[in-house]
Structure formats: structure tokens, C-alpha cells
Design an enzyme around this catalytic site. Structure first.
Site, mmCIF file in Angstrom:
data_model
loop_
_atom_site.group_PDB
_atom_site.id
_atom_site.type_symbol
_atom_site.label_atom_id
_atom_site.label_comp_id
_atom_site.label_asym_id
_atom_site.label_seq_id
_atom_site.Cartn_x
_atom_site.Cartn_y
_atom_site.Cartn_z
ATOM 1 N N HIS A 1 4.858 -10.218 -28.599
ATOM 2 C CA HIS A 1 5.493 -10.680 -27.483
ATOM 3 C C HIS A 1 6.863 -9.828 -27.868
ATOM 4 C CE1 HIS A 1 8.230 -13.951 -26.147
ATOM 5 N NE2 HIS A 1 8.121 -13.125 -25.204
ATOM 6 N N TYR B 1 10.742 9.331 -11.369
ATOM 7 C CA TYR B 1 10.876 8.347 -11.759
ATOM 8 C C TYR B 1 10.536 8.010 -11.128
ATOM 9 C CZ TYR B 1 15.913 10.737 -11.132
ATOM 10 O OH TYR B 1 17.146 11.448 -11.452
#
Length: 131
Positions: free
Chosen positions: A20, A120
Site C-alpha cells: 500500500h 510529458y
């Protein structure tokens, strides 16, 4: 031999090892890879494989709670942004500068390098939990 899912053993292992809030990057062929960060290089030639294709395959196997994009993609690569948003659906998005994304890349578990050659085309994916 795996019967389905991601066949690339390095990507499969990285995804299986995530906990997590761990993060990975899927990036274009120009994204610098910090020393010490695992690089999984899928680039075959300019444009192949495409960033969005790799992202869509990873999304089938990774539980994602949040993703990060560079603000610059809004102006410099609107088409890619539209594809990303379509793929990510309602997943939480956090914006940062491209420089901040490169700084964050020093703390990810792995960077998957694609052949993408548009500006990008980089995303940080943050692992969620399945329970």
C-alpha cells in the site's frame, strides 16, 4: 509459463511485491532514470511500445488508489492527457510539476520505460489495497 496477464517477468514481479502506497512510474523514452531505481526497459524503437498501451496493460493487474501527472502535460500533450484520463476513470489525480515528478522518481520501486516520444508522457501510479 504464465497463461495470461503480464508476461514480462520483471513487471510481474514488481507488481506482486508492491505494498500500500508504493509507487511505480510508466514513462516516455526521455525520462531520466535515477541511479539505484530499477529500470524495466520496454523501448523497442521511437514510439514503440506506446505509453498508453503499457499503462492499460498495467492497469489490468495493479490496484491503484492515486496517480500523479506533471502540470505541463495539460498544455504540451493534450491528446495523451485525454487518453490517460479515459484510462484512469475516477481514480484520484494529483498534479505536480515535471521537476517534482523527476524528484519523486528517486523514491519509486521501478520505472517502466516505454518507446513513447511525446512530451510529458509520464505517470506515477500509487498502489492501493484490494481489501
Amino acid at each position: 509459463m504464465k497463461k495470461n496477464g503480464i508476461l514480462n517477468s520483471e513487471i510481474s514481479k514488481v507488481l506482486a511485491d508492491l505494498g500500500h502506497t508504493d509507487q511505480i512510474i510508466i514513462g516516455d523514452c526521455g525520462l531520466p532514470i535515477p541511479q539505484g531505481v530499477k529500470k524495466i526497459d520496454l523501448a523497442l524503437e521511437i514510439g514503440e511500445p506506446k505509453f498508453i498501451d503499457v499503462l492499460n496493460v498495467v492497469l489490468k493487474e495493479m490496484q491503484i488508489e492515486k496517480y500523479f501527472l506533471a502540470n505541463e502535460v495539460k498544455e504540451k500533450n493534450k491528446g495523451q492527457l485525454e487518453e490517460i484520463e479515459k484510462s484512469m476513470g475516477k481514480t484520484e489525480l494529483e498534479w505536480l510539476s515535471h521537476e517534482e515528478l523527476k524528484q519523486q522518481s528517486q523514491r519509486v520501486k521501478a520505472i517502466i520505460r516505454t518507446g513513447e516520444a511525446t512530451p510529458y508522457s509520464n505517470i506515477i501510479l500509487q498502489s492501493g489495497v484490494i481489501f
